[in-house]
Design a protein around this motif. Structure first.
Motif, PDB file in Angstrom:
ATOM      1  N   GLN A 107     -39.981 -16.965  78.355  1.00 57.21           N
ATOM      2  CA  GLN A 107     -40.231 -17.555  77.042  1.00 57.21           C
ATOM      3  C   GLN A 107     -41.481 -16.919  76.418  1.00 57.21           C
ATOM      4  N   LEU A 108     -41.412 -16.674  75.134  1.00 56.20           N
ATOM      5  CA  LEU A 108     -42.562 -16.135  74.392  1.00 56.20           C
ATOM      6  C   LEU A 108     -42.589 -16.847  73.054  1.00 56.20           C
ATOM      7  N   TRP A 109     -43.731 -17.397  72.708  1.00 60.72           N
ATOM      8  CA  TRP A 109     -43.799 -18.153  71.448  1.00 60.72           C
ATOM      9  C   TRP A 109     -45.219 -18.108  70.897  1.00 60.72           C
ATOM     10  N   VAL A 110     -45.309 -17.935  69.585  1.00 60.03           N
ATOM     11  CA  VAL A 110     -46.600 -17.985  68.889  1.00 60.03           C
ATOM     12  C   VAL A 110     -46.447 -18.981  67.739  1.00 60.03           C
ATOM     13  N   HIS A 111     -47.399 -19.859  67.591  1.00 62.82           N
ATOM     14  CA  HIS A 111     -47.368 -20.860  66.508  1.00 62.82           C
ATOM     15  C   HIS A 111     -47.259 -20.132  65.153  1.00 62.82           C
ATOM     16  N   TYR A 114     -50.159 -18.562  63.328  1.00 62.02           N
ATOM     17  CA  TYR A 114     -50.951 -17.529  64.003  1.00 62.02           C
ATOM     18  C   TYR A 114     -50.156 -16.235  64.183  1.00 62.02           C
ATOM     19  N   ARG A 115     -48.978 -16.168  63.554  1.00 60.04           N
ATOM     20  CA  ARG A 115     -48.136 -14.977  63.759  1.00 60.04           C
ATOM     21  C   ARG A 115     -48.672 -13.765  62.989  1.00 60.04           C
ATOM     22  N   ARG A 116     -48.223 -12.592  63.368  1.00 60.28           N
ATOM     23  CA  ARG A 116     -48.607 -11.297  62.780  1.00 60.28           C
ATOM     24  C   ARG A 116     -50.095 -11.025  62.935  1.00 60.28           C
ATOM     25  N   ARG A 117     -50.668 -11.533  64.020  1.00 65.18           N
ATOM     26  CA  ARG A 117     -52.076 -11.237  64.326  1.00 65.18           C
ATOM     27  C   ARG A 117     -52.184 -10.562  65.693  1.00 65.18           C
ATOM     28  N   GLY A 118     -51.039 -10.080  66.184  1.00 65.49           N
ATOM     29  CA  GLY A 118     -51.056  -9.326  67.441  1.00 65.49           C
ATOM     30  C   GLY A 118     -51.088 -10.180  68.702  1.00 65.49           C
ATOM     31  N   LEU A 119     -50.831 -11.497  68.577  1.00 64.11           N
ATOM     32  CA  LEU A 119     -50.952 -12.355  69.760  1.00 64.11           C
ATOM     33  C   LEU A 119     -49.810 -12.136  70.765  1.00 64.11           C
ATOM     34  N   ALA A 120     -48.582 -11.987  70.259  1.00 66.74           N
ATOM     35  CA  ALA A 120     -47.464 -11.727  71.174  1.00 66.74           C
ATOM     36  C   ALA A 120     -47.698 -10.390  71.881  1.00 66.74           C
ATOM     37  N   THR A 121     -48.193  -9.429  71.150  1.00 64.19           N
ATOM     38  CA  THR A 121     -48.493  -8.123  71.748  1.00 64.19           C
ATOM     39  C   THR A 121     -49.530  -8.299  72.862  1.00 64.19           C
ATOM     40  N   LYS A 122     -50.571  -9.085  72.597  1.00 65.08           N
ATOM     41  CA  LYS A 122     -51.624  -9.310  73.611  1.00 65.08           C
ATOM     42  C   LYS A 122     -51.036  -9.981  74.860  1.00 65.08           C
ATOM     43  N   SER A 148     -34.513  -8.609  64.826  1.00 64.59           N
ATOM     44  CA  SER A 148     -34.964  -7.207  64.765  1.00 64.59           C
ATOM     45  C   SER A 148     -36.489  -7.111  64.866  1.00 64.59           C
ATOM     46  N   HIS A 149     -37.222  -8.176  64.416  1.00 63.81           N
ATOM     47  CA  HIS A 149     -38.686  -8.109  64.507  1.00 63.81           C
ATOM     48  C   HIS A 149     -39.149  -8.159  65.964  1.00 63.81           C
ATOM     49  N   VAL A 150     -38.398  -8.898  66.806  1.00 62.50           N
ATOM     50  CA  VAL A 150     -38.766  -8.960  68.228  1.00 62.50           C
ATOM     51  C   VAL A 150     -38.478  -7.605  68.875  1.00 62.50           C
ATOM     52  N   ILE A 151     -37.341  -7.018  68.478  1.00 57.92           N
ATOM     53  CA  ILE A 151     -36.987  -5.702  69.013  1.00 57.92           C
ATOM     54  C   ILE A 151     -38.056  -4.685  68.605  1.00 57.92           C
ATOM     55  N   GLU A 152     -38.481  -4.781  67.336  1.00 57.40           N
ATOM     56  CA  GLU A 152     -39.533  -3.861  66.841  1.00 57.40           C
ATOM     57  C   GLU A 152     -40.825  -4.045  67.647  1.00 57.40           C
ATOM     58  N   LEU A 153     -41.188  -5.302  67.861  1.00 61.22           N
ATOM     59  CA  LEU A 153     -42.398  -5.603  68.649  1.00 61.22           C
ATOM     60  C   LEU A 153     -42.290  -4.929  70.026  1.00 61.22           C
ATOM     61  N   ASN A 154     -41.132  -5.105  70.672  1.00 60.09           N
ATOM     62  CA  ASN A 154     -40.959  -4.559  72.021  1.00 60.09           C
ATOM     63  C   ASN A 154     -41.010  -3.034  72.022  1.00 60.09           C
ATOM     64  N   ILE A 155     -40.347  -2.439  71.055  1.00 52.68           N
ATOM     65  CA  ILE A 155     -40.322  -0.968  71.011  1.00 52.68           C
ATOM     66  C   ILE A 155     -41.737  -0.429  70.765  1.00 52.68           C
ATOM     67  N   LYS A 156     -42.494  -1.158  69.923  1.00 53.24           N
ATOM     68  CA  LYS A 156     -43.872  -0.721  69.623  1.00 53.24           C
ATOM     69  C   LYS A 156     -44.728  -0.621  70.886  1.00 53.24           C
ATOM     70  N   ILE A 157     -44.459  -1.509  71.860  1.00 56.46           N
ATOM     71  CA  ILE A 157     -45.284  -1.453  73.071  1.00 56.46           C
ATOM     72  C   ILE A 157     -44.582  -0.724  74.219  1.00 56.46           C
TER      73      ILE A 157
HETATM   74  C1  COA Z   1     -41.601 -13.172  67.910  1.00 54.75           C
HETATM   75  C2  COA Z   1     -43.024 -13.706  67.955  1.00 54.75           C
HETATM   76  C3  COA Z   1     -43.349 -14.081  69.427  1.00 54.75           C
HETATM   77  C4  COA Z   1     -43.980 -12.614  67.462  1.00 54.75           C
HETATM   78  O1  COA Z   1     -45.306 -13.063  67.628  1.00 54.75           O
HETATM   79  P1  COA Z   1     -46.539 -12.396  66.819  1.00 54.75           P
HETATM   80  O2  COA Z   1     -47.781 -12.800  67.508  1.00 54.75           O
HETATM   81  O3  COA Z   1     -46.400 -12.706  65.393  1.00 54.75           O
HETATM   82  O4  COA Z   1     -46.245 -10.823  67.065  1.00 54.75           O
HETATM   83  P2  COA Z   1     -47.300  -9.639  66.853  1.00 54.75           P
HETATM   84  O5  COA Z   1     -48.310 -10.037  65.843  1.00 54.75           O
HETATM   85  O6  COA Z   1     -47.792  -9.204  68.198  1.00 54.75           O
HETATM   86  O7  COA Z   1     -46.341  -8.521  66.227  1.00 54.75           O
HETATM   87  C5  COA Z   1     -46.373  -7.179  66.652  1.00 54.75           C
HETATM   88  C6  COA Z   1     -45.407  -6.365  65.821  1.00 54.75           C
HETATM   89  O8  COA Z   1     -44.069  -6.875  65.951  1.00 54.75           O
HETATM   90  C7  COA Z   1     -43.385  -6.798  64.665  1.00 54.75           C
HETATM   91  N1  COA Z   1     -43.191  -8.149  64.127  1.00 54.75           N
HETATM   92  C8  COA Z   1     -43.527  -9.321  64.717  1.00 54.75           C
HETATM   93  N2  COA Z   1     -43.131 -10.367  63.955  1.00 54.75           N
HETATM   94  C9  COA Z   1     -42.537  -9.835  62.857  1.00 54.75           C
HETATM   95  C10 COA Z   1     -41.906 -10.408  61.702  1.00 54.75           C
HETATM   96  N3  COA Z   1     -41.818 -11.727  61.524  1.00 54.75           N
HETATM   97  N4  COA Z   1     -41.370  -9.558  60.781  1.00 54.75           N
HETATM   98  C11 COA Z   1     -41.425  -8.229  60.935  1.00 54.75           C
HETATM   99  N5  COA Z   1     -42.034  -7.614  62.010  1.00 54.75           N
HETATM  100  C12 COA Z   1     -42.564  -8.409  62.965  1.00 54.75           C
HETATM  101  C13 COA Z   1     -44.328  -6.028  63.749  1.00 54.75           C
HETATM  102  O9  COA Z   1     -44.061  -4.660  63.953  1.00 54.75           O
HETATM  103  C14 COA Z   1     -45.683  -6.412  64.341  1.00 54.75           C
HETATM  104  O10 COA Z   1     -46.681  -5.468  64.026  1.00 54.75           O
HETATM  105  P3  COA Z   1     -47.447  -5.571  62.599  1.00 54.75           P
HETATM  106  O11 COA Z   1     -47.813  -7.010  62.402  1.00 54.75           O
HETATM  107  O12 COA Z   1     -48.621  -4.657  62.799  1.00 54.75           O
HETATM  108  O13 COA Z   1     -46.470  -5.073  61.579  1.00 54.75           O
HETATM  109  C15 COA Z   1     -43.186 -14.960  67.042  1.00 54.75           C
HETATM  110  O14 COA Z   1     -42.689 -14.651  65.756  1.00 54.75           O
HETATM  111  C16 COA Z   1     -42.449 -16.191  67.538  1.00 54.75           C
HETATM  112  O15 COA Z   1     -43.002 -16.962  68.326  1.00 54.75           O
HETATM  113  N6  COA Z   1     -41.186 -16.380  67.110  1.00 54.75           N
HETATM  114  C17 COA Z   1     -40.382 -17.530  67.528  1.00 54.75           C
HETATM  115  C18 COA Z   1     -40.016 -17.428  68.992  1.00 54.75           C
HETATM  116  C19 COA Z   1     -39.347 -16.128  69.339  1.00 54.75           C
HETATM  117  O16 COA Z   1     -38.564 -15.571  68.583  1.00 54.75           O
HETATM  118  N7  COA Z   1     -39.679 -15.641  70.550  1.00 54.75           N
HETATM  119  C20 COA Z   1     -39.130 -14.431  71.077  1.00 54.75           C
HETATM  120  C21 COA Z   1     -37.856 -14.724  71.740  1.00 54.75           C
HETATM  121  S1  COA Z   1     -37.174 -13.274  72.449  1.00 54.75           S
END
Ligand code: COA
Length: 164
Positions: A107-111, A114-122, A148-157
């Motif tokens: 499980q991975l979740w960010v409130h 607080y999203r788009r601040r690099g927390l999931a990446t951290k 696709s945003h989760v996929i993008e996040l994963n590919i980025k790292i």
């Molecule tokens: C998915 C989730 C964990 C991302 O958390 P986050 O802390 O916002 O992610 P990050 O800030 O580390 O994002 C890193 C990169 O991922 C991509 N990304 C993340 N969220 C995005 C969004 N909503 N739209 C577009 N790109 C996104 C971007 O490339 C981003 O880099 P950038 O902000 O410099 O453009 C968060 O949106 C979440 O909790 N979602 C609900 C639960 C969920 O979907 N969990 C994953 C299940 S597999």
């Protein structure tokens, strides 16, 4: 200020609550859980706080003294016998280390605030340190194609996508 730490029993309710939210998935089981299913779910989450092959990281906002992000994981083995169909057997065996062990993100979740601040990446980078500690060189996670945003996040790292 935001601090990352290992989860402990004080995070139990938070982890249960977030896991039940099913945030990020389009397919959710809308049916009410029975008391027994609830109990089983609670026990399942508790194991992420007690089992040596499982764990969770928390990011908390110290101003509010509240957890605002989390990642739960387990060390699994591709070659174990699973009572259910697993995707692991469909992934090229060569990607796994010889003993079959890998880390699975549960499980991975960010409130939302607080999203788009690099927390999931951290959190995921912290998991890479944990993988090294467990002598594991592969981290597995899955998501829906629509995320696709989760996929993008994963590919980025540096994760490699496998579609099934
Ligand atoms: C998915 C989730 C964990 C991302 O958390 P986050 O802390 O916002 O992610 P990050 O800030 O580390 O994002 C890193 C990169 O991922 C991509 N990304 C993340 N969220 C995005 C969004 N909503 N739209 C577009 N790109 C996104 C971007 O490339 C981003 O880099 P950038 O902000 O410099 O453009 C968060 O949106 C979440 O909790 N979602 C609900 C639960 C969920 O979907 N969990 C994953 C299940 S597999």
């Amino acid at each position: 200020m935001l601090n990352m730490r290992n989860a402990n029993m004080s995070d139990y309710k938070f982890l249960v609550h977030i896991d039940l939210k099913n945030d990020g998935y389009t397919v959710t089981n809308q049916a009410e859980m029975t008391e027994r299913e609830n109990e089983e779910h609670n026990k399942k989450i508790q194991r992420y706080l007690t089992d040596p092959d499982k764990g969770a990281f928390i990011i908390e906002d110290s101003v509010y003294n509240k957890p605002i992000a989390m990642l739960m994981y387990s060390v699994a083995n591709r070659d174990s016998m699973y009572p259910w169909k697993t995707i692991f057997n469909e992934i090229d065996r060569k990607l796994f280390q010889s003993d079959g062990r890998f880390i699975q993100i549960f499980q991975l979740w960010v409130h939302p605030n607080y999203r788009r601040r690099g927390l999931a990446t951290k959190l995921k980078l912290k998991l890479e340190e944990e993988a090294l500690y467990h002598h594991v060189d592969l981290i597995y996670t899955h998501t829906e194609l629509t995320n696709s945003h989760v996929i993008e996040l994963n590919i980025k790292i540096g994760y490699v996508a496998h579609q099934s």
